[in-house]
Design a protein around this motif. Structure first.
Motif: not given
Length: 140
Positions: A32-58
């Motif tokens: 039930g959210v419109g955005a989620m933080p994105v973690s890098d591919p490594g094991d350290n769970e560092r944020m590389c960005g945030i993605i929104t529902d609008r990003d996916i659609v547009v």
């Protein structure tokens, strides 16, 4: 003093950068959210960005791409913004207003994701004057 931890929505979840956008959209729906933080591919769970529902659609679907073949990491652009959980609400507002963002991930002292602050969270904790100023600056 009101802090980021006081106003954030707790229990935010990461989405890995390697996750396809169709799966990201399903997770957003389920949570039930419109955005989620994105973690890098490594094991350290560092944020590389945030993605929104609008990003996916547009950025994906409207551009003619297949969301099952585009990843969250493909969509992340720019420098990710975040704030520490012990930051004052004035610091939260400066970060969101200064970068014209509507959602701000919150990290703890160990740099682990502990929550997200959205416009709705601000609306519940700010005065009408503070909220009006925030809206004016973010949507300017």
């Amino acid at each position: 003093m009101t802090t980021a931890a006081d106003i954030m929505h707790p229990d935010a979840q990461w989405v890995p950068a390697t996750e396809s956008l169709d799966r990201v959209a399903q997770r957003m729906r389920d949570l039930g959210v419109g955005a989620m933080p994105v973690s890098d591919p490594g094991d350290n769970e560092r944020m590389c960005g945030i993605i929104t529902d609008r990003d996916i659609v547009v950025g994906c679907i409207a551009a003619g791409h297949d969301p099952s073949h585009v990843t969250a990491g493909d969509m992340c652009q720019g420098t990710p913004r975040w704030i520490r959980s012990d930051a004052d609400v004035d610091d939260v507002l400066r970060e969101m207003e200064g970068n014209q963002i509507r959602r701000l991930p919150v990290i703890n002292q160990d740099k682990r994701l502990v929550g997200v602050i959205s416009e709705a969270d601000l609306a519940h904790h700010l005065s009408d004057a503070q909220l009006a100023q925030f809206v004016g600056r973010v949507y300017a």
